[in-house]
Design an enzyme around this catalytic site. Sequence first.
Site, mmCIF file in Angstrom:
data_model
loop_
_atom_site.group_PDB
_atom_site.id
_atom_site.type_symbol
_atom_site.label_atom_id
_atom_site.label_comp_id
_atom_site.label_asym_id
_atom_site.label_seq_id
_atom_site.Cartn_x
_atom_site.Cartn_y
_atom_site.Cartn_z
ATOM 1 N N HIS A 1 0.817 -1.212 0.000
ATOM 2 C CA HIS A 1 0.000 0.000 0.000
ATOM 3 C C HIS A 1 0.858 1.273 0.000
ATOM 4 O O HIS A 1 0.349 2.375 -0.239
ATOM 5 C CB HIS A 1 -0.936 0.009 1.222
ATOM 6 N N ASP B 1 -2.299 2.179 -4.580
ATOM 7 C CA ASP B 1 -3.533 2.604 -3.910
ATOM 8 C C ASP B 1 -4.616 1.553 -4.103
ATOM 9 O O ASP B 1 -4.562 0.731 -5.031
ATOM 10 C CB ASP B 1 -4.012 3.944 -4.465
#
Length: 399
Positions: free
Chosen positions: A370, A374
């Site tokens: 992450h 995204d």
Amino acid sequence: MAEVKVPTLGESITEATVGEWLKAPGEPVALDEAIASLETDKVSVEVNAPVAGVMGQQLVAVGDTVNVGAVIATIEEGAGAAAAPAAAAPAAASAPAAAPAGDVEAAALSPSVRRAVLEHGVDPSTIQGTGKDGRITKEDVVAAAQGKAAPAPAPAAAAPAAAPAGARREERVRMTRLRQTIAARLKEAQNTAAMLTTFNDVDMTAVMEARAKYKDLFEKKHGVRLGFMGFFVKAACQALKDLPAVNASIDGDEIVYHDYADISVAVSAPQGLVVPVIRDAQDMSVATIEKTIGDFGKRAKDGTLKMEEMKGGTFTISNGGVFGSLMSTPIINPPQSAVLGLHRIEERPVVRDGQVVVRPMMYLALSYDHRLIDGREAVTFLVALKNAIEDPTRLLIDL
């Protein structure tokens, strides 16, 4: 007298662990014959005899760590060397003596035979070897597994004493170097990446119909069977092109984007999971992809994958469905930023045009870093993959 040294093991690999001795002191050795097996972080490597002669001293024992270039044994050169007894080094005092013909318990198993034993789940002590000096061959193992060969009776003295009823046992086995590396890398991925997994499911109807329709023509033209992995690798390459962050990696404070797709394919081998790389998969046909994966799988079982074939990779696909997995959260293969998990296909009720129908469905899982990817990009990637798999004919069949 010739020295046997640890060969070059590959870039950045400086040491290995002695897995087993394939020749005992006093045994004849042919030029380039494998005399020892070494375990590295990634694969097993055989050490070959630099000269013909008779096996001399074993200077290290099984389980010892040795460096590249280190002398691990000696060989008495020439046919006449057989008359000179070879003294075993203290470190190898536990090494077995040369096995008499037919004595399969004392005979050393080659790496390929040992892998075959693990794969087929047979007891090597019950197999009558047909190789030189009564050694077990890979064909002997396969024949025994298929019930084609009569097993040799085990010596009565070798039978273990019956354990008392209710006895609890423990066995300690040293982790192989490969297993230690796998453990360290997986833990490193968890400690470093901000790892998250997102899921989707895919209707496999179109792929299964296309496969059934074209499999005979496909095999006739390309000489390889049409499987599911070819579809997924091709679909992944297309999705990675549209979403380059999923194909990227983090290097310090920089993001490295790749204009190619080197797809790592997780393959199960007897000694652990290995991940060979399909290089420039974006330029390959489905047929070439299938051929490459098939070759990787075969050589992973045989232990003949090369270390350079497992270096690099920009994205990984792991197919737990072959073992029956319904759903999983795969772990990223550093320094990659994402891994796709495939799972088993099973019929489930779904709604199509307002009607509940039964379809062959598969869960997809994308684990990603992450820090770089995204949620929107991760979900979009899976949707793109899903769309390609659910309409594969025009895009994926190389006919």
